[in-house]
Write a protein that holds these residues in place. Structure first.
Motif, PDB file in Angstrom:
ATOM      1  N   ASP A 293       7.038   1.514   4.048  1.00  0.00           N
ATOM      2  CA  ASP A 293       5.998   1.796   5.043  1.00  0.00           C
ATOM      3  C   ASP A 293       4.725   2.314   4.374  1.00  0.00           C
ATOM      4  OD1 ASP A 293       7.554   3.988   4.281  1.00  0.00           O
ATOM      5  OD2 ASP A 293       6.886   5.152   6.021  1.00  0.00           O
ATOM      6  N   LEU A 294       4.891   3.172   3.348  1.00  0.00           N
ATOM      7  CA  LEU A 294       3.708   3.726   2.676  1.00  0.00           C
ATOM      8  C   LEU A 294       2.994   2.656   1.850  1.00  0.00           C
ATOM      9  CD1 LEU A 294       5.012   7.249   1.567  1.00  0.00           C
ATOM     10  CD2 LEU A 294       3.894   6.555   3.683  1.00  0.00           C
ATOM     11  N   GLU A 295       3.796   1.802   1.217  1.00  0.00           N
ATOM     12  CA  GLU A 295       3.176   0.729   0.425  1.00  0.00           C
ATOM     13  C   GLU A 295       2.369  -0.185   1.347  1.00  0.00           C
ATOM     14  OE1 GLU A 295       5.013  -0.836  -3.009  1.00  0.00           O
ATOM     15  OE2 GLU A 295       4.659   1.264  -3.529  1.00  0.00           O
ATOM     16  N   GLU A 296       2.918  -0.412   2.527  1.00  0.00           N
ATOM     17  CA  GLU A 296       2.226  -1.276   3.483  1.00  0.00           C
ATOM     18  C   GLU A 296       0.903  -0.641   3.927  1.00  0.00           C
ATOM     19  OE1 GLU A 296       3.886  -2.865   7.546  1.00  0.00           O
ATOM     20  OE2 GLU A 296       5.232  -3.332   5.856  1.00  0.00           O
TER      21      GLU A 296
ATOM     22  N   PRO B 237     -11.821   8.550  -0.511  1.00  0.00           N
ATOM     23  CA  PRO B 237     -12.263   8.366   0.868  1.00  0.00           C
ATOM     24  C   PRO B 237     -11.531   7.192   1.522  1.00  0.00           C
ATOM     25  CG  PRO B 237     -13.919   7.552  -0.671  1.00  0.00           C
ATOM     26  CD  PRO B 237     -12.852   8.199  -1.504  1.00  0.00           C
ATOM     27  N   ASP B 238     -11.439   7.223   2.835  1.00  0.00           N
ATOM     28  CA  ASP B 238     -10.809   6.139   3.605  1.00  0.00           C
ATOM     29  C   ASP B 238      -9.413   5.789   3.096  1.00  0.00           C
ATOM     30  OD1 ASP B 238     -13.039   5.984   5.179  1.00  0.00           O
ATOM     31  OD2 ASP B 238     -14.007   4.485   3.882  1.00  0.00           O
ATOM     32  N   CYS B 239      -8.614   6.817   2.944  1.00  0.00           N
ATOM     33  CA  CYS B 239      -7.235   6.582   2.497  1.00  0.00           C
ATOM     34  C   CYS B 239      -6.335   6.459   3.730  1.00  0.00           C
ATOM     35  CB  CYS B 239      -6.776   7.719   1.604  1.00  0.00           C
ATOM     36  SG  CYS B 239      -5.004   7.671   1.276  1.00  0.00           S
ATOM     37  N   ALA B 240      -5.738   5.298   3.884  1.00  0.00           N
ATOM     38  CA  ALA B 240      -4.922   5.022   5.074  1.00  0.00           C
ATOM     39  C   ALA B 240      -3.636   5.853   5.088  1.00  0.00           C
ATOM     40  CB  ALA B 240      -4.583   3.529   5.119  1.00  0.00           C
ATOM     41  N   VAL B 241      -3.120   6.144   3.899  1.00  0.00           N
ATOM     42  CA  VAL B 241      -1.887   6.929   3.823  1.00  0.00           C
ATOM     43  C   VAL B 241      -2.151   8.367   4.261  1.00  0.00           C
ATOM     44  CG1 VAL B 241      -0.148   7.868   2.238  1.00  0.00           C
ATOM     45  CG2 VAL B 241      -0.843   5.469   2.045  1.00  0.00           C
TER      46      VAL B 241
ATOM     47  N   ASP C 134      -6.622   0.658  -5.866  1.00  0.00           N
ATOM     48  CA  ASP C 134      -5.809   1.499  -6.740  1.00  0.00           C
ATOM     49  C   ASP C 134      -5.733   2.936  -6.237  1.00  0.00           C
ATOM     50  OD1 ASP C 134      -8.391   2.164  -7.157  1.00  0.00           O
ATOM     51  OD2 ASP C 134      -8.312   2.124  -9.355  1.00  0.00           O
ATOM     52  N   CYS C 135      -5.902   3.093  -4.937  1.00  0.00           N
ATOM     53  CA  CYS C 135      -5.882   4.422  -4.322  1.00  0.00           C
ATOM     54  C   CYS C 135      -4.568   5.136  -4.659  1.00  0.00           C
ATOM     55  CB  CYS C 135      -6.010   4.268  -2.808  1.00  0.00           C
ATOM     56  SG  CYS C 135      -6.164   5.823  -1.917  1.00  0.00           S
ATOM     57  N   VAL C 136      -4.662   6.397  -5.085  1.00  0.00           N
ATOM     58  CA  VAL C 136      -3.425   7.161  -5.301  1.00  0.00           C
ATOM     59  C   VAL C 136      -3.218   8.167  -4.162  1.00  0.00           C
ATOM     60  CG1 VAL C 136      -3.373   6.830  -7.807  1.00  0.00           C
ATOM     61  CG2 VAL C 136      -4.521   8.848  -6.848  1.00  0.00           C
TER      62      VAL C 136
ATOM     63  N   THR D   4      -2.218  -0.818   1.666  1.00  0.00           N
ATOM     64  CA  THR D   4      -3.071  -2.007   1.629  1.00  0.00           C
ATOM     65  C   THR D   4      -4.324  -1.803   2.471  1.00  0.00           C
ATOM     66  OG1 THR D   4      -1.934  -3.013   3.508  1.00  0.00           O
ATOM     67  CG2 THR D   4      -1.099  -3.556   1.306  1.00  0.00           C
ATOM     68  N   GLU D   5      -4.281  -0.782   3.334  1.00  0.00           N
ATOM     69  CA  GLU D   5      -5.452  -0.514   4.166  1.00  0.00           C
ATOM     70  C   GLU D   5      -6.359   0.570   3.589  1.00  0.00           C
ATOM     71  OE1 GLU D   5      -3.660   0.302   7.977  1.00  0.00           O
ATOM     72  OE2 GLU D   5      -2.500  -1.546   7.745  1.00  0.00           O
TER      73      GLU D   5
END
Ligand SMILES: Nc1nc2c(ncn2[C@@H]2O[C@H](COP(=O)(O)OP(=O)(O)O)[C@@H](O)[C@H]2O)c(=O)[nH]1
Ligand SMILES: [Mg+2]
Ligand SMILES: [Zn+2]
Length: 334
Positions: free
Chosen positions: A267-270, A286-290, A279-281, A273-274
């Protein structure tokens, strides 16, 4: 029939190597292995061969044994593995340690007399799934910890909804052992993973011992045979199947496990993608979907932290591998 012995030990091909005796490793010690061959069990040297570029033999490996005039029986080669259960070697930074080779089913064994840290379960799942084997969780000591059994089973299911969770205990209720036994079949290799004290050896004895008694007095009175059964790591279950006891592992460094990480944290990997950056960790970008899932209360923050730390562990491993490759190739050029 004599030639059936190795089939019961899991050999599945019609043809056998003709450059020596075929055998399966049932135990590895420093520099020596116990190997089961059609002629019986042999103690063979493995270290002298390793220095000649042999893959370090692991329990469960199929090997070819030849007779050396001076050394006696030695392993001449390790046959190609169908799969391995591996972790990062705890004593070295970037070396894979094969715990068991050629495994069909991994049982993650947890004792209910202690808490189950979710992070450790995640690591065990990653290691188990990464082997490509089927994975089942077995909770032991349910006889003395009946309430914990329900709670922990729920924890496991929350983490891995599709996984089978079985519960066993000592005492009169054998239904749990019967369910574990039902997972076994002739030639199928089952490896038990879990920390020391989890109940792995007890479970194996319960699965094998009952069978020994059931096969009658001749077998049960064969004290020598029983002793070797207990001291081996890979044990033939008379009712069919092989059980591999692993030394208790507490620290499971994951190894080369990107795919199964994706399975545990799908679910987190999915969501990733947003994220704005590929390469967001999921830290301060900014704009981190997780992180926005966490902020919305849909995902547990600690779970994201564990995910990030496993990811960075893998990334670090990759980097060290690349560094080492560079050092090695520089060394060669000199
Ligand atoms: N009450 C109870 N004790 C158990 C059970 N399984 C294992 N134990 C005990 O837990 C301890 C560790 O078991 P062991 O099989 O040696 O663990 P291993 O280190 O994983 O091989 C021993 O004292 C066992 O008797 C169980 O199902 N119920
Ligand atoms: Mg043990
Ligand atoms: Zn992100």
């Amino acid at each position: 029939m004599e030639s059936d012995l190795l089939d019961t030990f899991g050999w599945r091909k019609d043809e056998r190597p003709d450059d020596g005796r075929l055998g399966r490793i049932v135990r590895v010690d420093r520099g020596e292995c116990d190997v089961v061959t059609e002629e019986g069990q042999l103690r063979v040297l493995s270290d002298s061969q390793r220095s000649q570029g042999l893959v370090a033999p692991a329990t469960g490996d199929w090997v070819v044994v030849v007779d050396d005039l001076e050394l006696g029986p030695v392993i001449s080669r390790v046959l190609e593995r169908t799969n391995t259960v591996s972790r990062r070697d705890p004593s070295e930074e970037v070396v894979e340690q094969v715990l068991v080779a050629n495994v069909d089913l991994v049982l993650i064994v947890h004792g209910l007399d202690r808490p189950l840290p979710v992070g450790r379960l995640e690591r065990f799942l990653v290691v188990g799934w990464d082997s490509g084997a089927e994975v089942v969780v077995v909770l032991t000591k349910a006889d003395s910890e009946p309430t914990a059994a329900l709670e922990v089973a729920a924890t496991v299911r929350a983490l891995a909804p599709d996984i089978e969770v079985l519960t066993v205990g000592l005492g009169d209720d054998r239904s749990g052992h019967d369910l574990v036994a039902a997972l076994m079949e002739p030639g199928k290799t089952v490896a038990l993973l879990g920390e020391s004290g989890a109940g792995k050896s007890t479970l194996i004895n319960a699965l094998v011992g009952d069978e020994l008694l059931a096969t009658g007095a001749v077998r049960a009175s064969d004290a020598k045979g029983r002793h070797t059964t207990v001291s081996r790591e890979l044990v033939l279950r008379p009712g069919g199947g092989l059980l591999v006891d692993t030394p208790g592992i507490r620290a499971v460094g994951i190894w080369d496990a990107e795919d199964s990480l994706a399975r545990v944290f799908g679910d987190l990997e999915e969501r990733s993608t947003e994220c704005r950056f590929a390469d967001c960790v999921h830290d301060a970008e900014p704009d981190c979907a997780v992180r926005s899932e966490v902020a919305a209360g849909r995902v547990d923050r600690r779970r994201v932290e564990r995910y990030r730390s496993l990811r960075s562990e893998l990334a670090e491993q990759r980097k060290r591998e690349v560094d080492r490759e560079r050092r090695v190739s520089r060394g060669r050029r000199r």
